[in-house]
Design an enzyme around this catalytic site. Structure first.
Site, PDB file in Angstrom:
ATOM      1  CG  HIS A  23      -0.660  -0.122   2.518  1.00  0.00           C
ATOM      2  ND1 HIS A  23       0.273   0.680   3.090  1.00  0.00           N
ATOM      3  CD2 HIS A  23      -1.076  -0.936   3.505  1.00  0.00           C
ATOM      4  CE1 HIS A  23       0.417   0.376   4.368  1.00  0.00           C
ATOM      5  NE2 HIS A  23      -0.394  -0.620   4.630  1.00  0.00           N
ATOM      6  CG  HIS A  77      -3.116  -5.181  13.147  1.00  0.00           C
ATOM      7  ND1 HIS A  77      -4.057  -4.175  13.057  1.00  0.00           N
ATOM      8  CD2 HIS A  77      -2.121  -4.821  12.281  1.00  0.00           C
ATOM      9  CE1 HIS A  77      -3.647  -3.278  12.180  1.00  0.00           C
ATOM     10  NE2 HIS A  77      -2.488  -3.645  11.686  1.00  0.00           N
ATOM     11  CD  GLU A  79      -2.794  -2.607   7.648  1.00  0.00           C
ATOM     12  OE1 GLU A  79      -2.129  -2.389   8.670  1.00  0.00           O
ATOM     13  OE2 GLU A  79      -2.670  -1.935   6.594  1.00  0.00           O
ATOM     14  CG  ASP A  81      -0.540  -6.664   6.901  1.00  0.00           C
ATOM     15  OD1 ASP A  81      -1.607  -6.243   7.379  1.00  0.00           O
ATOM     16  OD2 ASP A  81       0.573  -6.281   7.295  1.00  0.00           O
ATOM     17  CG  HIS A 144      -0.416   0.729  12.329  1.00  0.00           C
ATOM     18  ND1 HIS A 144      -0.737   1.159  11.058  1.00  0.00           N
ATOM     19  CD2 HIS A 144      -0.424  -0.598  12.273  1.00  0.00           C
ATOM     20  CE1 HIS A 144      -0.914   0.113  10.262  1.00  0.00           C
ATOM     21  NE2 HIS A 144      -0.721  -0.966  10.978  1.00  0.00           N
ATOM     22  CG  ASP A 163       1.707  -4.101  11.970  1.00  0.00           C
ATOM     23  OD1 ASP A 163       2.081  -5.103  11.325  1.00  0.00           O
ATOM     24  OD2 ASP A 163       0.692  -3.447  11.659  1.00  0.00           O
ATOM     25  CE1 TYR A 191       5.958  -2.694   8.896  1.00  0.00           C
ATOM     26  CE2 TYR A 191       5.718  -1.732  11.070  1.00  0.00           C
ATOM     27  CZ  TYR A 191       5.223  -2.509  10.044  1.00  0.00           C
ATOM     28  OH  TYR A 191       3.983  -3.075  10.163  1.00  0.00           O
ATOM     29  CG  HIS A 222       5.260  -7.073   8.948  1.00  0.00           C
ATOM     30  ND1 HIS A 222       4.678  -7.728   7.878  1.00  0.00           N
ATOM     31  CD2 HIS A 222       4.302  -6.247   9.437  1.00  0.00           C
ATOM     32  CE1 HIS A 222       3.432  -7.302   7.743  1.00  0.00           C
ATOM     33  NE2 HIS A 222       3.173  -6.425   8.681  1.00  0.00           N
TER      34      HIS A 222
HETATM   35 FE1  FEO Z   1      -0.829  -2.992  10.215  1.00  0.00          FE
HETATM   36 FE2  FEO Z   1       1.208  -5.473   9.231  1.00  0.00          FE
HETATM   37  O1  FEO Z   1      -0.379  -4.556   9.349  1.00  0.00           O
END
Ligand code: FEO
Length: 418
Positions: A23, A77, A79, A81, A144, A163, A191, A222
């Protein structure tokens, strides 16, 4: 392929070597979506992977256990991913209950049809026993997303940080100590700058909470896992979240026919000359007094169409000052400069002192609009915009050179007196 963190705790995620645009985040080194499988009397999976890689995750789980054995999926989370493969997972793991906080449940319901899923809402008071080990949860709102949460295993002192403390980095190894620490920290900084910066206050609160629990390992969602250098990454997060300035200034510019570029180069030359003169006097002082010379100024001269947004944000994170220049196009700044400034505005860095500059032809627009941007984001403006009609004259170039020296001096002052 899975990798053991501790006995019966395995990384079972996916290494995405090919992703280059996350993104708009420029992932030149790829990324990973980390998922962790804990096998005890109960079996728990912490976080999942992007939807296209659900089969890889299932194959990794199958290597370790029968899919029927998975009792819990923890969603730290929402999101995509990390949650994108939940529909496939909830289908393939028939005995799994999804554990998440109430906000996460609400968010997931915005993405998926969750009506048929077994879901248990967890809160920070809850402790889920897996047998010889357990998991507790800490909400970290806005680090976040509003529903962001981390999971903690007290028996092994592992923080599954989602994250936080992550990096976009595809590697064949899974632990920080198996790779180049400087590169990992640089990717963690990138990041932080691009994903986490707007939420510095919440990060500082989270770090306060983290200080109260013993941590032997940080397993983010990640990149590489921290089983060493934990104090390094925590102190870097403290520095970034508190907006600490380095002796660093950034010159951002876009240019049509190289007039603004010449101005940017003169600003840079002035700044570097100022830094060199300081270093020279510090060195001569050093010979006499055995004191260390002052650190050299880091001047980043960035043509914004030759530099990614991701890199620009990373350089801005710890800079004390910024000069921003653009040619004038249709009575505006150059269009990609608008995109850069929109991005920087959203990231809410600690304020940078600076000024605008740029060229114009038959009407104003470039530097004037940058000046307005400085005022809008409340960055201290150190001087009026420097403007060149068509080509910068010797006089204008001298103004740029002097403004570069002034900006360098301000940068040192800000870095030393914070
Ligand atoms: Fe906020 Fe790795 O997603």
């Amino acid at each position: 392929m899975s990798i053991e963190l501790k006995k019966n705790i395995d990384w079972v995620g996916f290494v995405d070597w090919n992703v280059r645009d996350f993104h708009s985040y420029d992932t030149q080194r790829g990324a990973t979506y980390n998922s962790y499988l804990i096998r005890d009397e109960k079996t728990a999976l912490i976080d999942t992977v992007k939807a296209p890689f659900a089969d890889y995750l299932l194959r990794n789980i199958r290597e370790k256990t029968d899919l029927n054995n998975v009792d819990y999926i923890i969603c730290n989370h929402a999101e995509l991913d990390h949650s994108g493969s939940l529909p496939m997972l909830m289908n393939a793991l028939p005995n799994a209950t999804l554990l998440c906080n109430a906000k996460c449940c609400e968010t997931l319901s915005g993405y998926f049809d969750i009506n048929s899923w077994k879901i248990k809402i967890v809160s920070p008071e809850d402790r889920i026993s897996l047998g010889s080990r357990s998991l507790s949860f800490v909400n970290i709102p806005m680090v976040h997303w509003p529903e962001s949460m981390v999971s903690y295993m007290p028996e092994e002192e592992i923080l599954f940080s989602n994250d936080a403390f992550g990096q976009h980095l595809a590697t064949s190894v899974r632990f920080v100590d198996q790779w180049n620490l400087a590169h990992v920290l640089q990717e963690a900084k990138s990041y932080y700058a691009n994903i986490v910066t707007p939420y510095g206050k919440q990060v500082l609160k989270t770090l306060e909470a983290v200080k109260t629990i013993p941590i032997k390992m940080i397993a983010p969602s990640h990149g590489l896992i921290w089983r060493t250098n934990i104090s390094d990454i925590i102190s870097e997060y403290l520095r970034w979240a508190s907006g600490q300035y380095e002796s660093k200034m950034v010159i951002l510019y876009d240019t049509m026919w190289e007039s603004t570029q010449k101005m940017a180069e003169e600003i840079s030359r002035g700044a570097v000359d100022y830094s060199n003169s300081l270093e020279k006097s510090a060195n001569s002082y050093d010979v006499q007094s055995s004191k260390s010379p002052s650190s050299a100024l880091d001047v980043q001269l960035l043509h914004i169409r030759k530099t990614t947004l991701t890199r620009i944000a990373t350089e801005m994170l710890d800079a004390a000052a910024v000069a921003i220049g653009s040619s004038t196009l249709n009575a505006q700044m150059m269009p990609q400069m608008s995109a850069v400034l929109t991005y920087i505005k959203g990231l809410k860095f600690r304020e940078k002192s600076g000024f605008a500059f740029g060229s114009f032809g038959w009407g104003p627009g470039g530097p004037e609009n940058i000046q307005k941007w400085f005022e809008e984001v409340k960055y201290p403006v150190l001087r009026s915009p420097i403007k060149a009609k068509f080509r910068p004259t010797e006089e204008i170039l001298l103004q740029c050179y002097e403004a570069g020296k002034m900006l360098a001096q301000k940068t040192y002052l800000l870095a030393q007196n914070q």
